[in-house]
Enzyme design. Structure first.
Site, PDB file in Angstrom:
ATOM      1  N   PRO A  11     100.526  98.333  27.255  1.00  0.00           N
ATOM      2  CA  PRO A  11     101.534  99.302  26.845  1.00  0.00           C
ATOM      3  C   PRO A  11     102.877  98.634  26.529  1.00  0.00           C
ATOM      4  CG  PRO A  11     100.645  99.817  29.024  1.00  0.00           C
ATOM      5  CD  PRO A  11     100.202  98.439  28.667  1.00  0.00           C
ATOM      6  N   GLU A  12     103.242  98.664  25.267  1.00  0.00           N
ATOM      7  CA  GLU A  12     104.563  98.188  24.840  1.00  0.00           C
ATOM      8  C   GLU A  12     105.312  99.390  24.283  1.00  0.00           C
ATOM      9  OE1 GLU A  12     104.394  94.629  22.423  1.00  0.00           O
ATOM     10  OE2 GLU A  12     102.495  94.045  23.311  1.00  0.00           O
ATOM     11  N   ARG A 166     119.685  82.533  23.778  1.00  0.00           N
ATOM     12  CA  ARG A 166     118.508  81.821  24.298  1.00  0.00           C
ATOM     13  C   ARG A 166     118.074  80.786  23.261  1.00  0.00           C
ATOM     14  NH1 ARG A 166     114.623  84.373  28.079  1.00  0.00           N
ATOM     15  NH2 ARG A 166     114.351  82.149  28.105  1.00  0.00           N
TER      16      ARG A 166
END
Length: 284
Positions: A11-12, A166
């Site tokens: 599940p995203e 990042r």
DNA sequence: TGCCCCCTGCAG
DNA sequence: CTGCAGGGGGCA
């Protein structure tokens, strides 16, 4: 079978959004009349006693059902919020109360003494958390979370900024960081990178403006497209009525198969412990 | 910032 | 039987 094949869905954002829409249709404005917790350890936060949870929730009306990243957030009439995270194998269904329990039932919310919302989780990694407004604001996952990719706040410039934080990390790994973009997981990270022609191993800081622009566009398109199809296709079900999704990934779960664009064999590598599929021809 | 861990089903 | 999959928190 190749690892990463579509044996189950993770599940995203699109899957959680599909669940949210289903819950909104069946539960909005209705009253929780009883609760039961079968896997106590999934109850996190300041209220970890099932009896206390039942006491607080009984009689509560569900005013709104929101989603933030992969979290579902029920706004309750008293001002409490009930949070759910499906993690890897969680799924939520709404069934008539009299229906027998299925396997791996973790929690049930009785609705108006007639329905039950059931949270199943084979791996018991899911999270259920009752919070007040302060706890909601201070929730570690939510407070650090990046932009909602389908909102207007998510622009190619904001993506570029969060990727630059990042910069040394591989772009694929950076996309999985919920502080970079909310709700993107393994499937849609691979799909977005494929559609924008970017190699997952590239460092996040190495992307040009044009690549950030393309990646931003791909993320939006891939997620919206997947929501329109009710989530990614799999053996498992996704929505609250038990229906599977119909979205077919182009690379995720297709390692060893041909690229739909150039016909080359799709490659699979491991990045930060996650399977990563890409086309060496189409992505650079 | 990267690795371990939570857990279970299933491939090999 | 062993090993692997994986979101995300915790820890070195």
């Amino acid at each position: 079978m190749e690892l990463g094949d579509l044996r189950f869905r993770v599940p995203e954002l699109p899957e959680v959004e599909t669940v949210r829409i289903g819950l909104e249709n069946s539960l909005l404005g209705r009253k929780i009349t009883q609760t039961r917790i079968l896997i106590t350890k999934m109850l996190k936060g300041s209220v970890t006693d099932p009896a206390e949870l039942d006491r607080i929730l009984s009689g509560e009306r569900i005013m709104r059902i929101n989603r933030r990243g992969k979290y579902l957030i029920f706004d309750l009439e008293s001002g409490y919020h009930l949070l759910f995270h499906l993690k890897m194998r969680g799924h939520i269904v709404v069934v008539p109360l009299k229906e027998p329990d299925g396997k791996y039932l973790s929690m049930g919310l009785t609705i108006d003494n007639s329905l039950e919302m059931r949270f199943h989780d084979m791996w018991t990694w899911g999270e259920i958390r009752l919070v007040n407004n302060t706890e909601l604001l201070n929730h570690p996952g939510l407070s650090e979370m990046g932009e909602e990719p389908l909102s207007d706040n998510f622009t190619w410039e904001s993506l570029k900024r969060s990727l630059s934080r990042r910069s040394k990390t591989a772009v694929k790994t950076a996309l999985l960081d919920q502080a970079v973009v909310a709700g993107v997981g393994n499937i849609y990270a691979d799909e977005s990178l494929f559609r924008s022609g970017i190699m997952p191993t590239r460092s996040a800081g190495s992307l040009t403006d044009d690549e950030c622009y393309r990646l931003h566009k791909s993320i939006k398109e891939v997620l919206q497209n997947a929501i329109n199809y009710g989530g990614t296709e799999s053996d498992d079900f996704i929505d609250t009525s038990g229906n599977a999704g119909n979205y077919r990934p182009l690379v995720y779960g297709r390692s060893g198969k041909s690229c739909t664009i150039c016909g080359n064999i799709l490659q699979r590598i491991k990045m930060g412990g996650r399977g990563t599929v890409y086309c060496a021809q189409c992505q650079s």
